[in-house]
Scaffold this motif. Structure first.
Motif: not given
Length: 381
Positions: A332-353
């Motif tokens: 809900t924070d309108g200033a947050a810019k979300i970048h998702l990587y289109g990768k399957g989720v695994r514990p500890g894997r970089k999947v976005g920022h």
């Protein structure tokens, strides 16, 4: 005039994030992806499925219409790729002579010493006696690294006795990667400086940033590095400029650094866009991804000035949520810019920022980290 084609080896998130700026610049991005489900496959303009070790895939990547340039999103590029590129007249940037110093940590340490740049103490480990001698000279504790192939905490371990290195030494003796010993630096914090350089020699840096690692993986980056002295900031920039020029780096270069008692030491190099520069996507006039494309094409470089007093990048590592797109309705924070990587989720894997900019450092940090937590795990109370 036809659109220039930039061929990229590697289909991960770094290639994925080149695609939007390539579109904006009228550049066609042709990406060698490991599979049709690779992170860069969907946004790339053209894809070739295959591995860097597959000559036929490289031939298709370099086929007509020929790319203007060949570049990379990771360092694990065999020499045969450079040979194939040279054979058809497509420049490879950065070239092998530069990239080898990012591929091999021992060669990197040797070259930094030759340039008179600040290294931690280091040695090559071939035998248990090498390890014991280094431990005796450096307080009984050291960092052992494979010279090639390690990243995000892989190929790295803390050792306190030669027995800790036994398995790795055996693997090296049987033809595995060479081993590097480094002193366990009592650093105050980790810093990074990024530079982009054109073949013509023009180069520019972004502000020095502070990075926080957790479990060997970058967790957060704050730009600019808080309370960094002007002297150290200038020294870090000078180190990056020296490395880029002396190694003839073209494209983006990240220099990871340790701050130790008011001094800085070189940690590692990355000759490509880098996690420590993701903040530039929303916090600088020109992002590292646009700048990398500009640099390898020998185009005028963009302005690297920050667009806000503070920008914090918080990585999203695999957690509770498996469908990250659901987070778009929950942040809900309108200033947050979300970048998702289109990768399957695994514990500890970089999947976005998440990037967030603001006027107050502590508030900006807390909001960025909170938004990344929502993306990772869902709404929390």
């Amino acid at each position: 005039m036809t659109s220039p084609i930039v061929a990229v080896v590697g289909g991960g998130q770094l290639a994925r994030m080149m695609a939007p700026v390539a579109t904006n610049l009228g550049i066609t991005l042709r990406v060698l992806v490991e599979s049709e489900s690779a992170a860069a496959a969907a946004p790339a303009h053209e894809t070739v499925v295959g591995l860097p070790t597959d000559p036929e895939a490289i031939e298709r990547l370099l086929a007509h219409p020929r790319p203007a340039v060949l570049t990379w999103e990771h360092e694990h590029i065999p020499a045969e790729v450079f040979e194939a590129s040279e054979a058809v007249g497509v420049p490879a940037r950065p070239g092998l002579e530069a990239l080898r110093f990012a591929q091999d940590k021992i060669e990197m340490r040797q070259r930094m010493d030759e340039l008179g740049l600040p290294n931690p103490a280091w040695a090559i480990a071939e035998t248990a006696a090498d390890v014991d001698a280094f431990l005796d000279a450096h307080g009984g504790e050291a960092i052992l690294k494979t010279a090639r192939g390690g990243y995000d905490g892989k190929g790295v371990m803390v050792i306190r006795a030669s027995a800790d290195a036994h398995g790795w030494l055996e693997a090296t003796a049987q033809g595995g990667p060479r081993l590097l010993l480094e002193e366990k630096v009592p650093f105050t914090r980790e810093l990074a400086v990024q530079i982009a350089r054109r073949p013509s020699g023009d180069a520019c840096t972004w502000v020095v940033v502070e990075s926080i690692q957790r479990n060997g993986v970058c967790s957060e980056v704050t730009a600019p590095a808080p309370e960094l002295s002007t002297t150290l900031a200038r020294q870090a920039e000078g180190i990056a400029r020296t490395i880029a020029a002396e190694l003839d780096v073209t494209g983006a270069l990240a220099v990871e650094l340790f701050e130790v008692d008011g001094q800085i030491l070189i940690n590692e190099l990355a000759m490509r866009p880098h996690n420590s520069g993701h903040w530039t996507m929303d916090g600088a006039v020109t992002s590292q991804f646009e700048q990398h494309l500009r640099a390898v094409l020998d185009l005028p470089l963009g302005d690297t000035a920050p667009t806000a007093p503070w920008t914090v990048m918080a990585n999203v590592l695999g957690g509770e949520r498996t469908e990250l797109e659901e987070s778009l309705a929950d942040v809900t924070d309108g200033a947050a810019k979300i970048h998702l990587y289109g990768k399957g989720v695994r514990p500890g894997r970089k999947v976005g920022h998440v990037n967030l900019s603001g006027a107050d450092r502590a508030e900006t940090h807390d909001r960025a980290v909170a938004a990344a937590a929502v993306v990772r795990d869902g709404v929390t109370s």
